[in-house]
Design a protein around this motif. Structure first.
Motif, mmCIF file in Angstrom:
data_model
loop_
_atom_site.group_PDB
_atom_site.id
_atom_site.type_symbol
_atom_site.label_atom_id
_atom_site.label_comp_id
_atom_site.label_asym_id
_atom_site.label_seq_id
_atom_site.Cartn_x
_atom_site.Cartn_y
_atom_site.Cartn_z
ATOM 1 N N SER A 50 -6.149 -1.593 -3.094
ATOM 2 C CA SER A 50 -5.292 -0.487 -2.668
ATOM 3 C C SER A 50 -4.716 0.193 -3.894
ATOM 4 O O SER A 50 -4.626 -0.402 -4.975
ATOM 5 C CB SER A 50 -4.175 -0.960 -1.753
ATOM 6 O OG SER A 50 -3.202 -1.693 -2.482
ATOM 7 N N ARG A 99 -2.441 5.256 4.251
ATOM 8 C CA ARG A 99 -1.156 4.908 4.834
ATOM 9 C C ARG A 99 -0.081 5.713 4.127
ATOM 10 O O ARG A 99 -0.251 6.076 2.956
ATOM 11 C CB ARG A 99 -0.883 3.405 4.720
ATOM 12 C CG ARG A 99 -0.867 2.922 3.295
ATOM 13 C CD ARG A 99 -0.805 1.404 3.223
ATOM 14 N NE ARG A 99 0.557 0.903 3.357
ATOM 15 C CZ ARG A 99 0.870 -0.402 3.372
ATOM 16 N NH1 ARG A 99 -0.089 -1.315 3.285
ATOM 17 N NH2 ARG A 99 2.123 -0.773 3.488
ATOM 18 N N TYR A 114 -2.563 0.980 8.114
ATOM 19 C CA TYR A 114 -3.328 2.161 7.695
ATOM 20 C C TYR A 114 -3.620 3.020 8.919
ATOM 21 O O TYR A 114 -4.097 2.515 9.936
ATOM 22 C CB TYR A 114 -4.619 1.731 6.983
ATOM 23 C CG TYR A 114 -4.346 1.105 5.629
ATOM 24 C CD1 TYR A 114 -3.941 -0.218 5.529
ATOM 25 C CD2 TYR A 114 -4.473 1.847 4.462
ATOM 26 C CE1 TYR A 114 -3.667 -0.788 4.289
ATOM 27 C CE2 TYR A 114 -4.213 1.282 3.218
ATOM 28 C CZ TYR A 114 -3.805 -0.039 3.147
ATOM 29 O OH TYR A 114 -3.541 -0.609 1.915
ATOM 30 N N TRP A 117 -8.935 6.303 9.067
ATOM 31 C CA TRP A 117 -10.056 5.578 8.483
ATOM 32 C C TRP A 117 -11.283 6.477 8.379
ATOM 33 O O TRP A 117 -11.505 7.344 9.218
ATOM 34 C CB TRP A 117 -10.414 4.371 9.354
ATOM 35 C CG TRP A 117 -9.363 3.320 9.367
ATOM 36 C CD1 TRP A 117 -8.177 3.333 10.059
ATOM 37 C CD2 TRP A 117 -9.385 2.083 8.661
ATOM 38 N NE1 TRP A 117 -7.474 2.177 9.813
ATOM 39 C CE2 TRP A 117 -8.198 1.398 8.963
ATOM 40 C CE3 TRP A 117 -10.316 1.490 7.812
ATOM 41 C CZ2 TRP A 117 -7.907 0.134 8.420
ATOM 42 C CZ3 TRP A 117 -10.035 0.243 7.279
ATOM 43 C CH2 TRP A 117 -8.837 -0.422 7.581
#
Length: 127
Positions: A50, A99, A114, A117
């Motif tokens: 991330s 996010r 999150y 996607w």
């Protein structure tokens, strides 16, 4: 609403490299932290890496530390995952997600946090 499109997957030999891209449209990617996840056939989805909105903080899963590097290019509204020294354990569908909250050490891998996607890109590692 932001739309995410991954690219860069493919077939590579063990020890090889790939660079995945996660491109955003519909909304500036700068507004989001971004995570990369992967899911191999028959297995659950796992968090790989991330990066925070400012790119000042990154997290990586144990199996990819020292091999995978996440980065972002705000001008291109794209996040990258540089994957080196690929192993037979790495094949999967790799997806990016965004996010609004800051990924922390205890939750950066939590897919429930999150919101949006991409469809994913396939990575295959084979001699």
């Amino acid at each position: 609403q932001v739309q995410l499109v991954e690219s860069g997957g493919g077939l590579v030999q063990p020890g090889g490299s790939l660079r995945l891209s996660c491109a955003a449209s519909g909304h500036a990617l700068d507004a989001y932290a971004v995570g990369w996840f992967r899911q191999a056939p028959g297995k659950g989805r796992e968090g790989i890496s991330s990066i925070s909105k400012s790119a000042g903080r990154t997290h990586n899963a144990g199996p990819v530390k020292g091999r995978f590097t996440i980065s972002r290019d705000s001008a291109k509204s794209t996040v990258f995952l540089q994957m080196n020294s690929l192993k037979p354990d790495d094949p999967a569908t790799y997806s990016c997600a965004v996010r609004t909250s800051m990924p922390g050490a205890s939750d950066w891998w939590d897919e429930e946090l999150y919101a949006y996607w991409g469809q994913g890109t396939q990575v295959t590692v084979s001699p």
